[in-house]
Write a protein that holds these residues in place. Structure first.
Motif, PDB file in Angstrom:
ATOM      1  N   GLY A 139      -6.988   8.244  -6.322  1.00  0.00           N
ATOM      2  CA  GLY A 139      -7.646   6.963  -6.608  1.00  0.00           C
ATOM      3  C   GLY A 139      -9.083   6.976  -6.119  1.00  0.00           C
ATOM      4  O   GLY A 139      -9.695   8.029  -5.925  1.00  0.00           O
ATOM      5  N   SER A 140      -9.603   5.786  -5.873  1.00  0.00           N
ATOM      6  CA  SER A 140     -11.041   5.673  -5.687  1.00  0.00           C
ATOM      7  C   SER A 140     -11.583   6.288  -4.395  1.00  0.00           C
ATOM      8  O   SER A 140     -12.788   6.491  -4.276  1.00  0.00           O
ATOM      9  CB  SER A 140     -11.470   4.215  -5.789  1.00  0.00           C
ATOM     10  N   SER A 141     -10.727   6.612  -3.424  1.00  0.00           N
ATOM     11  CA  SER A 141     -11.293   7.237  -2.229  1.00  0.00           C
ATOM     12  C   SER A 141     -11.724   8.671  -2.527  1.00  0.00           C
ATOM     13  O   SER A 141     -12.508   9.256  -1.789  1.00  0.00           O
ATOM     14  CB  SER A 141     -10.302   7.209  -1.064  1.00  0.00           C
ATOM     15  N   SER A 150     -12.493  -0.709  -1.491  1.00  0.00           N
ATOM     16  CA  SER A 150     -11.340  -0.076  -2.139  1.00  0.00           C
ATOM     17  C   SER A 150     -10.182   0.096  -1.166  1.00  0.00           C
ATOM     18  O   SER A 150     -10.389   0.265   0.038  1.00  0.00           O
ATOM     19  CB  SER A 150     -11.735   1.298  -2.666  1.00  0.00           C
ATOM     20  N   ASP A 151      -8.987   0.097  -1.719  1.00  0.00           N
ATOM     21  CA  ASP A 151      -7.823   0.382  -0.869  1.00  0.00           C
ATOM     22  C   ASP A 151      -7.691   1.907  -0.734  1.00  0.00           C
ATOM     23  O   ASP A 151      -8.466   2.660  -1.319  1.00  0.00           O
ATOM     24  CB  ASP A 151      -6.552  -0.248  -1.461  1.00  0.00           C
ATOM     25  N   PHE A 152      -6.704   2.330   0.053  1.00  0.00           N
ATOM     26  CA  PHE A 152      -6.531   3.764   0.272  1.00  0.00           C
ATOM     27  C   PHE A 152      -5.205   4.178  -0.378  1.00  0.00           C
ATOM     28  O   PHE A 152      -4.135   3.722   0.039  1.00  0.00           O
ATOM     29  CB  PHE A 152      -6.519   4.035   1.786  1.00  0.00           C
ATOM     30  N   ASP A 153      -5.298   4.997  -1.404  1.00  0.00           N
ATOM     31  CA  ASP A 153      -4.095   5.413  -2.134  1.00  0.00           C
ATOM     32  C   ASP A 153      -3.717   6.830  -1.719  1.00  0.00           C
ATOM     33  O   ASP A 153      -4.544   7.740  -1.762  1.00  0.00           O
ATOM     34  CB  ASP A 153      -4.366   5.387  -3.646  1.00  0.00           C
ATOM     35  N   VAL A 154      -2.456   6.992  -1.323  1.00  0.00           N
ATOM     36  CA  VAL A 154      -1.991   8.295  -0.849  1.00  0.00           C
ATOM     37  C   VAL A 154      -0.677   8.637  -1.553  1.00  0.00           C
ATOM     38  O   VAL A 154       0.148   7.752  -1.791  1.00  0.00           O
ATOM     39  CB  VAL A 154      -1.738   8.256   0.685  1.00  0.00           C
TER      40      VAL A 154
END
Ligand code: CTP
Ligand code: MG
Length: 520
Positions: A139-141, A150-154
């Motif tokens: 995602g955006s990170s 932005s959130d953190f998608d893992v």
């Protein structure tokens, strides 16, 4: 000739703003017919077309009728000549987008915080999951479109994929969620029944920053498209694609059309819209079609071909030299006029793709995922949201094409349209522009408005120079400083003293107090 900021441009024949606004009003009054669900200008139709189309308010079946009624909320698209734009207008929009990017891009500090979260997630899960696993950010990170918001998608995967079959997804999601709880993560929420199961969480880092995110269980699809987006970013100079993408995401959030969980479109879908537009750009595309480039070979993952050309970009591949502001304006124009009725937005081939080809004719908005070809990123957009999204494109286009917010912004600061908006007012002007879109759409703020001082110190630009008789210097910030003591916020970004939204008719707007507040 490049104009200096703050330079006075002698007035020329310019029927911008007020005169144009009168013309547009007249044009709108002429709308009497509905064609393909859209109100159209009767004068622009020939006799045969008039027979075929339905006079407004007299259209067919029940559902269709309802939809056509909704479609009437969309203002007609009016061709607006650009000849009257001040020569420096696009440069002003460039500055707004560039500045917004500089302020909001993923900073090194934020990146360090994300790394810290990733390490803590790994440590926490290790306590509960003895098998080897990996956590990959997506995602955006990592895709080039990340902002401070932005959130953190893992993504969670086992190192040995066979481990996956030994335990049910539900159980695994429960284990991860317990592990995060135990390790002190906040707002832990398992969502096991989703198409891609996730565990939501938040965490306060050592520096005090609160980071929200989620761990997806086996989201290979997202890992592939993250790499694709990131590769596309490398094909433009000066982070052009990232800048545009981030500004579009921000605009969509302001208009409340950028949240898939609310029935609109995800950030990811907007980036697909943007890449498609840049691939189709005439006369010179800005982006290639990476899935059609290089030594094509099938790379099958879960039944879908995930091949794309992942080589380093060819230098100077594109001869397009349009600026970021120009591209944003053309993006609005492209989608305001897009044939949503028949076409599918996609980025995997240069040639067109229709709804009929995909058998997606029942869907209003069709945006094909680049790899999972049976996934329509606009599939959940219903009639009302479809109209709201289209309205957002049309209205924003009109605001940017008629320069209506610009005129009001300058008027409010005691300048007129021949003045260049000063560098120090970029932030205020950007807020004003997006707030104008929001208020014209009638979006009611759902969260409290926070007061913020945007320009704490007046800069040299804001000091009006002596009129030498040769060159008259003045900037749009002059009056702002007088009113706010240097806090040059955007007017429509401000609220009136009744606590309402920015916007409204000019007379009302004059009464508003300029406070430099920002909608959150
Ligand atoms: N994703 C996807 N399909 C969707 C939505 C999202 O494959 N329908 C993937 C994309 O890789 C996307 C990632 O999930 O980049 C994260 O989605 P989201 O958090 O909604 O968007 P971001 O791109 O991370 O943008 P932001 O968080 O800044 O809004
Ligand atoms: Mg995200």
């Amino acid at each position: 000739k490049r104009l200096k900021i703050g330079t006075y441009i002698p007035p020329k024949e310019n029927k911008q703003s007020k005169e144009l606004a009168v013309e547009i009003k007249k044009e709108k009054k002429k709308v009497e017919f509905v064609k393909n669900g859209k109100p159209v200008n009767a004068t622009s139709l020939d006799a045969d077309e008039k027979k075929e189309i339905v006079p407004e308010g007299k259209s067919g079946g029940k559902g269709k009728n309802n939809f056509e009624k909704l479609m009437k909320e969309i203002p007609p698209i009016i061709e607006i000549p650009r000849d009257d734009w001040p020569s420096f207008y696009i440069e002003e929009i460039d500055r707004v987008i560039n500045r917004s990017y500089e302020i909001e891009k993923l900073s090194d500090e934020r990146q360090a915080n994300l790394d810290e979260v990733q390490t803590k997630l790994r440590q926490a899960i290790q306590m509960k999951v003895p098998q080897g696993f990996r956590l990959d950010a997506f995602g955006s990170s990592v895709n080039g479109f990340g902002s401070i918001r932005s959130d953190f998608d893992v993504c969670f995967r086992y190192i040995d994929n066979e481990e996956k079959d030994k335990v049910t997804t539900k159980r695994m999601i429960k284990s991860i969620s317990r592990a995060l709880h135990r390790a002190g993560f906040g707002n832990v929420m398992p969502i096991a029944n989703a198409k891609v199961p996730i565990v939501k969480f938040s965490m306060k880092t050592n520096s005090g920053e609160e980071i929200e995110g989620d761990i997806s269980y086996y989201n290979d699809r997202a890992l592939h498209n993250t790499r694709l987006l990131s590769r596309y970013c490398s094909w433009t100079k000066d982070n052009l694609l990232s800048k545009l993408g981030m500004f579009i995401k921000k605009w969509a959030k302001q208009c409340e059309i950028g949240d898939a969980s609310m029935g609109s479109l995800s950030s990811y879908a907007y980036i697909i819209l943007l890449i498609h537009f840049l691939q189709q750009l005439q006369p010179a595309p800005l982006l290639p079609v990476l899935q059609e480039m290089g030594d094509k070979e099938e790379i099958m993952k879960d039944g879908w071909d995930v091949y794309f050309c992942d080589e380093e970009p060819t230098p100077n591949w594109s001869s397009c030299n349009l600026s970021v502001g120009e591209l944003f304006i053309q993006f609005l124009d492209y989608y305001a006029k897009y044939d949503w009725q028949n076409e599918v937005v996609q980025i995997r081939q240069m040639g067109p793709l229709t709804k009929a080809d995909k058998k997606w004719t029942s869907k209003k908005m069709c945006i094909e995922d680049p790899f999972v070809l049976d996934h329509n990123l606009g599939g959940r957009v219903g009639n009302q949201m479809f109209v709201t999204i289209l309205k957002s494109f049309v209205i924003t286009r009109e605001i940017f094409f008629t320069l209506s917010e610009r005129d009001l912004f300058l008027e409010n600061f005691g300048g007129d349209k021949d003045y260049v908006i000063a560098e120090e007012n970029n932030v205020g002007y950007g807020i004003a522009l997006l707030s104008r879109c929001r208020s014209t759409l009638g979006v009611v703020p759902r969260v409290p408005i926070r007061q913020r001082n945007i320009n704490p110190r007046p800069s040299r630009n804001s000091v009006p120079a002596q009129n030498t008789g040769v060159e008259h210097q003045k900037t749009a910030s002059r009056k702002t400083d007088a009113i706010t003591g240097g806090g040059g916020g955007g007017k429509s970004g401000g609220v009136n003293n009744k606590g309402g939204r920015g916007g409204g008719p000019p007379n009302e707007r004059k009464q508003e107090q300029i406070t430099g507040v920002e909608h959150q």
